[in-house]
Design a protein around this motif. Structure first.
Motif, PDB file in Angstrom:
ATOM      1  N   LEU A  65     -45.167  -1.631 -10.581  1.00  0.00           N
ATOM      2  CA  LEU A  65     -45.000  -3.084 -10.624  1.00  0.00           C
ATOM      3  C   LEU A  65     -46.167  -3.775  -9.927  1.00  0.00           C
ATOM      4  O   LEU A  65     -46.685  -4.781 -10.420  1.00  0.00           O
ATOM      5  CB  LEU A  65     -43.684  -3.477  -9.948  1.00  0.00           C
ATOM      6  CG  LEU A  65     -42.392  -3.086 -10.678  1.00  0.00           C
ATOM      7  CD1 LEU A  65     -41.187  -3.403  -9.796  1.00  0.00           C
ATOM      8  CD2 LEU A  65     -42.278  -3.819 -11.997  1.00  0.00           C
ATOM      9  N   ALA A  66     -46.585  -3.245  -8.780  1.00  0.00           N
ATOM     10  CA  ALA A  66     -47.698  -3.849  -8.051  1.00  0.00           C
ATOM     11  C   ALA A  66     -48.986  -3.782  -8.864  1.00  0.00           C
ATOM     12  O   ALA A  66     -49.734  -4.771  -8.954  1.00  0.00           O
ATOM     13  CB  ALA A  66     -47.886  -3.148  -6.708  1.00  0.00           C
ATOM     14  N   PHE A  67     -49.261  -2.622  -9.482  1.00  0.00           N
ATOM     15  CA  PHE A  67     -50.440  -2.496 -10.343  1.00  0.00           C
ATOM     16  C   PHE A  67     -50.372  -3.498 -11.490  1.00  0.00           C
ATOM     17  O   PHE A  67     -51.377  -4.119 -11.857  1.00  0.00           O
ATOM     18  CB  PHE A  67     -50.540  -1.078 -10.901  1.00  0.00           C
ATOM     19  CG  PHE A  67     -51.268  -0.121  -9.993  1.00  0.00           C
ATOM     20  CD1 PHE A  67     -52.514  -0.436  -9.480  1.00  0.00           C
ATOM     21  CD2 PHE A  67     -50.706   1.101  -9.662  1.00  0.00           C
ATOM     22  CE1 PHE A  67     -53.184   0.443  -8.648  1.00  0.00           C
ATOM     23  CE2 PHE A  67     -51.369   1.985  -8.829  1.00  0.00           C
ATOM     24  CZ  PHE A  67     -52.610   1.658  -8.325  1.00  0.00           C
ATOM     25  N   TRP A  68     -49.182  -3.666 -12.073  1.00  0.00           N
ATOM     26  CA  TRP A  68     -49.044  -4.537 -13.233  1.00  0.00           C
ATOM     27  C   TRP A  68     -49.309  -5.984 -12.853  1.00  0.00           C
ATOM     28  O   TRP A  68     -50.023  -6.697 -13.561  1.00  0.00           O
ATOM     29  CB  TRP A  68     -47.638  -4.396 -13.823  1.00  0.00           C
ATOM     30  CG  TRP A  68     -47.551  -4.861 -15.242  1.00  0.00           C
ATOM     31  CD1 TRP A  68     -47.779  -4.128 -16.364  1.00  0.00           C
ATOM     32  CD2 TRP A  68     -47.238  -6.193 -15.677  1.00  0.00           C
ATOM     33  NE1 TRP A  68     -47.622  -4.915 -17.482  1.00  0.00           N
ATOM     34  CE2 TRP A  68     -47.290  -6.186 -17.090  1.00  0.00           C
ATOM     35  CE3 TRP A  68     -46.910  -7.368 -15.017  1.00  0.00           C
ATOM     36  CZ2 TRP A  68     -47.021  -7.317 -17.849  1.00  0.00           C
ATOM     37  CZ3 TRP A  68     -46.655  -8.515 -15.780  1.00  0.00           C
ATOM     38  CH2 TRP A  68     -46.713  -8.476 -17.175  1.00  0.00           C
ATOM     39  N   PHE A  69     -48.753  -6.417 -11.715  1.00  0.00           N
ATOM     40  CA  PHE A  69     -48.925  -7.809 -11.304  1.00  0.00           C
ATOM     41  C   PHE A  69     -50.367  -8.110 -10.904  1.00  0.00           C
ATOM     42  O   PHE A  69     -50.847  -9.224 -11.107  1.00  0.00           O
ATOM     43  CB  PHE A  69     -47.987  -8.135 -10.137  1.00  0.00           C
ATOM     44  CG  PHE A  69     -46.541  -8.227 -10.533  1.00  0.00           C
ATOM     45  CD1 PHE A  69     -46.154  -8.904 -11.674  1.00  0.00           C
ATOM     46  CD2 PHE A  69     -45.561  -7.618  -9.764  1.00  0.00           C
ATOM     47  CE1 PHE A  69     -44.821  -8.988 -12.043  1.00  0.00           C
ATOM     48  CE2 PHE A  69     -44.227  -7.689 -10.126  1.00  0.00           C
ATOM     49  CZ  PHE A  69     -43.853  -8.372 -11.275  1.00  0.00           C
ATOM     50  N   VAL A  70     -51.063  -7.129 -10.326  1.00  0.00           N
ATOM     51  CA  VAL A  70     -52.418  -7.375  -9.837  1.00  0.00           C
ATOM     52  C   VAL A  70     -53.460  -7.177 -10.934  1.00  0.00           C
ATOM     53  O   VAL A  70     -54.409  -7.962 -11.058  1.00  0.00           O
ATOM     54  CB  VAL A  70     -52.726  -6.463  -8.628  1.00  0.00           C
ATOM     55  CG1 VAL A  70     -54.196  -6.583  -8.212  1.00  0.00           C
ATOM     56  CG2 VAL A  70     -51.829  -6.832  -7.451  1.00  0.00           C
ATOM     57  N   TYR A  71     -53.304  -6.138 -11.761  1.00  0.00           N
ATOM     58  CA  TYR A  71     -54.359  -5.781 -12.708  1.00  0.00           C
ATOM     59  C   TYR A  71     -54.027  -6.095 -14.169  1.00  0.00           C
ATOM     60  O   TYR A  71     -54.942  -6.339 -14.959  1.00  0.00           O
ATOM     61  CB  TYR A  71     -54.674  -4.288 -12.581  1.00  0.00           C
ATOM     62  CG  TYR A  71     -55.149  -3.900 -11.202  1.00  0.00           C
ATOM     63  CD1 TYR A  71     -56.311  -4.451 -10.665  1.00  0.00           C
ATOM     64  CD2 TYR A  71     -54.437  -2.998 -10.422  1.00  0.00           C
ATOM     65  CE1 TYR A  71     -56.738  -4.113  -9.390  1.00  0.00           C
ATOM     66  CE2 TYR A  71     -54.862  -2.649  -9.149  1.00  0.00           C
ATOM     67  CZ  TYR A  71     -56.006  -3.207  -8.637  1.00  0.00           C
ATOM     68  OH  TYR A  71     -56.434  -2.872  -7.376  1.00  0.00           O
ATOM     69  N   ALA A  72     -52.756  -6.095 -14.554  1.00  0.00           N
ATOM     70  CA  ALA A  72     -52.397  -6.347 -15.956  1.00  0.00           C
ATOM     71  C   ALA A  72     -52.058  -7.804 -16.213  1.00  0.00           C
ATOM     72  O   ALA A  72     -52.401  -8.355 -17.264  1.00  0.00           O
ATOM     73  CB  ALA A  72     -51.211  -5.462 -16.368  1.00  0.00           C
ATOM     74  N   ALA A  85     -48.250 -10.679  -5.046  1.00  0.00           N
ATOM     75  CA  ALA A  85     -47.907  -9.668  -6.040  1.00  0.00           C
ATOM     76  C   ALA A  85     -47.104  -8.541  -5.408  1.00  0.00           C
ATOM     77  O   ALA A  85     -46.128  -8.045  -5.988  1.00  0.00           O
ATOM     78  CB  ALA A  85     -49.183  -9.112  -6.683  1.00  0.00           C
ATOM     79  N   GLY A  86     -47.489  -8.132  -4.195  1.00  0.00           N
ATOM     80  CA  GLY A  86     -46.740  -7.096  -3.495  1.00  0.00           C
ATOM     81  C   GLY A  86     -45.335  -7.548  -3.147  1.00  0.00           C
ATOM     82  O   GLY A  86     -44.366  -6.789  -3.291  1.00  0.00           O
ATOM     83  N   ILE A  87     -45.203  -8.791  -2.675  1.00  0.00           N
ATOM     84  CA  ILE A  87     -43.885  -9.325  -2.346  1.00  0.00           C
ATOM     85  C   ILE A  87     -43.002  -9.362  -3.589  1.00  0.00           C
ATOM     86  O   ILE A  87     -41.814  -9.002  -3.547  1.00  0.00           O
ATOM     87  CB  ILE A  87     -44.012 -10.725  -1.722  1.00  0.00           C
ATOM     88  CG1 ILE A  87     -44.607 -10.616  -0.306  1.00  0.00           C
ATOM     89  CG2 ILE A  87     -42.666 -11.443  -1.687  1.00  0.00           C
ATOM     90  CD1 ILE A  87     -44.900 -11.960   0.334  1.00  0.00           C
ATOM     91  N   LEU A  88     -43.565  -9.806  -4.709  1.00  0.00           N
ATOM     92  CA  LEU A  88     -42.786  -9.888  -5.945  1.00  0.00           C
ATOM     93  C   LEU A  88     -42.357  -8.512  -6.419  1.00  0.00           C
ATOM     94  O   LEU A  88     -41.199  -8.317  -6.834  1.00  0.00           O
ATOM     95  CB  LEU A  88     -43.615 -10.593  -7.028  1.00  0.00           C
ATOM     96  CG  LEU A  88     -42.905 -10.860  -8.363  1.00  0.00           C
ATOM     97  CD1 LEU A  88     -41.649 -11.688  -8.156  1.00  0.00           C
ATOM     98  CD2 LEU A  88     -43.853 -11.553  -9.337  1.00  0.00           C
ATOM     99  N   ALA A  89     -43.254  -7.543  -6.357  1.00  0.00           N
ATOM    100  CA  ALA A  89     -42.909  -6.178  -6.778  1.00  0.00           C
ATOM    101  C   ALA A  89     -41.794  -5.612  -5.911  1.00  0.00           C
ATOM    102  O   ALA A  89     -40.834  -5.010  -6.417  1.00  0.00           O
ATOM    103  CB  ALA A  89     -44.155  -5.287  -6.723  1.00  0.00           C
TER     104      ALA A  89
END
Length: 235
Positions: A65-72, A85-89
């Motif tokens: 989830l963290a990768f998706w929010f930051v990079y995708a 993004a980390g908080i949301l994940a």
């Protein structure tokens, strides 16, 4: 020994860890109550939405989830700060677990009390707010405490998206000093102290929630140990 500057980096990382944990817990609580109440709703649509959310995000890895929010997500036109993004994940994942806690605690409230509130001509919202949720919340606090500690430990995972939390700072300090024992020993102590503070705060919340409905919560492990030691010392 670590220098004052390096210890300062670890303390800065601890602050980011606290930000991640508290932010994820606050937002996760919103998701938990929304999905938990939806799972108990009369509407099939709401129950379906709650079910999909719980099953999807409970099975989704926080790191993915963290990768998706930051990079995708930027490829779709949305750019999130890595901290948010980390908080949301974290919140989406822990909220899915918390939703089952909410649903179970609400169902554990005696049906007779709900029927009594109905007999007093309370609306559905009034029954939920005045009768069901105050009692259910007392049952929610202990598992919420466990979820909070799990969230604290999961916050280390989001270091992979360059959030300078405690684990990432520890790795940077270790790489610069090669003082593995001192650095990772400090991480163990740091996470342990943060966890103890959170547990103490949640214990206060549990006492106050129980007092609000006229109950006394079970004593904690240290209280039980103290009482057993006192009983054993008596002649």
């Amino acid at each position: 020994m670590l220098s004052a500057a390096l210890i300062g980096r670890l303390l800065e990382g601890a602050l980011y860890t606290i930000y991640l944990t508290l932010g994820g817990a606050a937002l996760g609580l919103v998701f938990a109550f929304a999905a938990g109440l939806a799972r108990g709703a009369r509407s099939r649509l709401l129950r379906g939405i709650g079910f999909v959310y719980i099953e999807f995000f409970r099975g989704a890895a926080v790191i993915v989830l963290a990768f998706w929010f930051v990079y995708a997500l930027p490829s779709l036109g949305w750019q999130l700060d890595p901290l948010w993004a980390g908080i949301l994940a974290l919140s989406l994942n822990i909220g899915a677990y918390g939703a089952e806690v909410v649903r179970g605690a609400i169902r554990a409230v005696p049906q007779a009390q709900v029927e009594a509130a109905t007999a007093l001509n309370m609306t559905g919202w009034q029954r939920m707010r005045r009768v069901v949720l105050p009692q259910a919340f007392v049952a929610m606090v202990p598992p919420f405490t466990n979820n909070l500690i799990e969230l604290l430990k999961a916050s280390a995972v989001v270091s992979v998206v360059s959030i300078p939390e405690l684990t990432l700072q520890g790795q940077l300090v270790r790489n610069g000093t090669q003082a593995s024992a001192a650095t990772f020993g400090g991480l163990l102590i740091g996470y342990g102290l943060i966890a103890l503070v959170f547990i103490g705060l949640m214990r206060i919340v549990e006492f106050r929630a129980a007092a609000s409905v006229g109950r006394r919560p079970e004593p904690g492990i240290f209280t039980r140990m103290w009482r057993q030691a006192g009983a054993g010392a008596r002649p």
